[in-house]
Design a protein around this motif. Structure first.
Motif, mmCIF file in Angstrom:
data_model
loop_
_atom_site.group_PDB
_atom_site.id
_atom_site.type_symbol
_atom_site.label_atom_id
_atom_site.label_comp_id
_atom_site.label_asym_id
_atom_site.label_seq_id
_atom_site.Cartn_x
_atom_site.Cartn_y
_atom_site.Cartn_z
ATOM 1 N N PRO A 62 -6.958 80.576 4.661
ATOM 2 C CA PRO A 62 -5.807 81.127 3.700
ATOM 3 C C PRO A 62 -6.607 82.325 2.690
ATOM 4 C CG PRO A 62 -5.871 78.728 3.897
ATOM 5 C CD PRO A 62 -6.907 79.382 4.551
ATOM 6 N N THR A 63 -7.720 82.300 2.456
ATOM 7 C CA THR A 63 -8.490 83.158 1.677
ATOM 8 C C THR A 63 -8.739 84.537 2.366
ATOM 9 O OG1 THR A 63 -9.637 81.430 0.500
ATOM 10 C CG2 THR A 63 -10.474 83.817 0.281
ATOM 11 N N GLY A 64 -9.310 84.479 3.703
ATOM 12 C CA GLY A 64 -9.472 85.699 4.348
ATOM 13 C C GLY A 64 -8.122 86.524 4.691
ATOM 14 N N LEU A 65 -7.326 85.742 4.980
ATOM 15 C CA LEU A 65 -5.916 86.388 5.355
ATOM 16 C C LEU A 65 -5.209 86.983 4.122
ATOM 17 C CD1 LEU A 65 -4.531 83.763 7.851
ATOM 18 C CD2 LEU A 65 -5.450 86.123 8.333
ATOM 19 N N LEU A 66 -5.320 86.031 2.979
ATOM 20 C CA LEU A 66 -4.807 87.012 1.762
ATOM 21 C C LEU A 66 -5.810 88.042 1.413
ATOM 22 C CD1 LEU A 66 -2.967 86.581 -0.607
ATOM 23 C CD2 LEU A 66 -4.639 85.195 -1.886
ATOM 24 N N LEU A 67 -6.983 87.964 1.215
ATOM 25 C CA LEU A 67 -7.770 89.127 1.308
ATOM 26 C C LEU A 67 -7.426 90.299 2.163
ATOM 27 C CD1 LEU A 67 -9.989 90.480 -0.713
ATOM 28 C CD2 LEU A 67 -11.590 89.654 0.846
ATOM 29 N N LEU A 124 -6.162 93.983 0.803
ATOM 30 C CA LEU A 124 -6.951 95.158 0.958
ATOM 31 C C LEU A 124 -6.039 96.281 1.734
ATOM 32 C CD1 LEU A 124 -10.278 93.783 1.506
ATOM 33 C CD2 LEU A 124 -9.646 94.898 -0.361
ATOM 34 N N ARG A 125 -5.426 95.855 2.561
ATOM 35 C CA ARG A 125 -4.520 96.701 3.465
ATOM 36 C C ARG A 125 -3.576 97.159 2.527
ATOM 37 N NH1 ARG A 125 -4.477 97.362 9.329
ATOM 38 N NH2 ARG A 125 -6.762 96.914 9.664
ATOM 39 N N GLN A 126 -2.813 96.530 1.564
ATOM 40 C CA GLN A 126 -1.839 96.875 0.706
ATOM 41 C C GLN A 126 -2.441 98.042 -0.063
ATOM 42 O OE1 GLN A 126 -0.290 93.445 -1.316
ATOM 43 N NE2 GLN A 126 1.474 93.367 0.096
ATOM 44 N N LEU A 127 -3.708 98.090 -0.518
ATOM 45 C CA LEU A 127 -4.351 99.125 -1.189
ATOM 46 C C LEU A 127 -4.979 100.240 -0.315
ATOM 47 C CD1 LEU A 127 -6.602 96.566 -3.428
ATOM 48 C CD2 LEU A 127 -4.528 97.981 -4.022
ATOM 49 N N GLY A 128 -4.691 100.036 1.228
ATOM 50 C CA GLY A 128 -5.071 101.060 1.824
ATOM 51 C C GLY A 128 -6.264 101.278 2.327
ATOM 52 N N VAL A 129 -7.115 100.155 2.231
ATOM 53 C CA VAL A 129 -8.488 99.579 2.700
ATOM 54 C C VAL A 129 -8.458 99.408 4.131
ATOM 55 C CG1 VAL A 129 -10.744 98.391 2.216
ATOM 56 C CG2 VAL A 129 -9.200 99.129 0.212
ATOM 57 N N PHE A 166 -1.358 80.507 -6.330
ATOM 58 C CA PHE A 166 -0.248 81.154 -6.218
ATOM 59 C C PHE A 166 -0.348 82.540 -7.113
ATOM 60 C CE2 PHE A 166 1.377 76.934 -5.142
ATOM 61 C CZ PHE A 166 2.123 77.399 -3.957
ATOM 62 N N GLU A 167 -1.175 82.259 -8.386
ATOM 63 C CA GLU A 167 -1.246 83.438 -9.234
ATOM 64 C C GLU A 167 -1.840 84.697 -8.486
ATOM 65 O OE1 GLU A 167 -3.196 81.994 -12.366
ATOM 66 O OE2 GLU A 167 -1.522 80.685 -13.318
ATOM 67 N N VAL A 168 -2.994 84.416 -7.558
ATOM 68 C CA VAL A 168 -3.494 85.568 -6.917
ATOM 69 C C VAL A 168 -2.640 85.940 -5.591
ATOM 70 C CG1 VAL A 168 -5.523 85.909 -5.331
ATOM 71 C CG2 VAL A 168 -5.744 84.663 -7.355
ATOM 72 N N MET A 169 -1.644 85.025 -5.474
ATOM 73 C CA MET A 169 -0.843 85.497 -4.118
ATOM 74 C C MET A 169 0.146 86.496 -4.728
ATOM 75 S SD MET A 169 -0.329 82.286 -1.948
ATOM 76 C CE MET A 169 -1.619 80.758 -1.649
ATOM 77 N N GLU A 170 0.456 86.224 -5.965
ATOM 78 C CA GLU A 170 1.185 87.419 -6.694
ATOM 79 C C GLU A 170 0.892 88.877 -6.349
ATOM 80 O OE1 GLU A 170 1.425 86.090 -10.785
ATOM 81 O OE2 GLU A 170 3.068 85.070 -10.378
ATOM 82 N N LEU A 171 -0.321 89.116 -6.353
ATOM 83 C CA LEU A 171 -0.976 90.415 -6.092
ATOM 84 C C LEU A 171 -0.342 90.982 -4.699
ATOM 85 C CD1 LEU A 171 -4.528 89.643 -6.671
ATOM 86 C CD2 LEU A 171 -3.033 90.814 -8.355
ATOM 87 N N VAL A 172 -0.039 90.163 -3.670
ATOM 88 C CA VAL A 172 0.637 90.744 -2.558
ATOM 89 C C VAL A 172 2.112 90.278 -2.310
ATOM 90 C CG1 VAL A 172 -1.887 90.589 -1.314
ATOM 91 C CG2 VAL A 172 -0.185 88.717 -1.023
#
Length: 131
Positions: free
Chosen positions: A39-44, A48-53, A78-84
């Motif tokens: 879960p952590t690696g996929l979310l990260l 990062l992809r959404q940020l163009g990295v 869930f709060e961190v997941m809001e980022l994506v």
């Protein structure tokens, strides 16, 4: 760091899974290499992809595991997941946790309760989400 040994094509068992390119080829370059497709690696990786990295997630397992990687998703996750942009959708698919039984080595060790009271300042609750 030891170089990553690319998988042999015969070692692949899932359609669409490609072996890692061998360094120093152009295909072996990325901005960020994320170790682990939990879960952590996929979310990260998604964030990062959404940020163009240019981020690449690698994992030694070619398919889904046989047991859960995150039985309960906590409010802060869930709060961190809001980022994506996936927090609300995932939370709606889950079931709010009431109690949890803990066990090891085929022995139930005890129960944890108290999840029905909001103990942190969050709009989310501890939630069980199917994998």
């Amino acid at each position: 760091l030891k170089p990553i040994k690319p998988l042999r094509p015969s070692a692949m068992s899932i359609a669409g899974v490609r072996p890692l390119p061998a360094p120093p080829s152009e295909g072996a370059k990325c901005d960020v290499l994320i170790s682990g497709a939990g879960p952590t690696g996929l979310l990260l990786g998604c964030h990062l992809r959404q940020l163009g990295v240019d981020a690449v997630v690698v994992d030694p397992h070619l398919g889904p595991g046989t047991w859960t990687k995150a039985a309960v998703t906590m409010p802060r996750a869930f709060e961190v997941m809001e980022l994506v942009g996936v927090a609300d959708r995932l939370c709606q698919q889950g079931r709010r946790l009431q109690t949890a039984a803990l066990g090891t080595s085929k022995i139930w060790r005890g129960k944890v309760s108290g999840f029905t009271k909001q103990t942190v300042a969050s709009r989310y609750w501890p939630t069980c989400i199917g994998q």
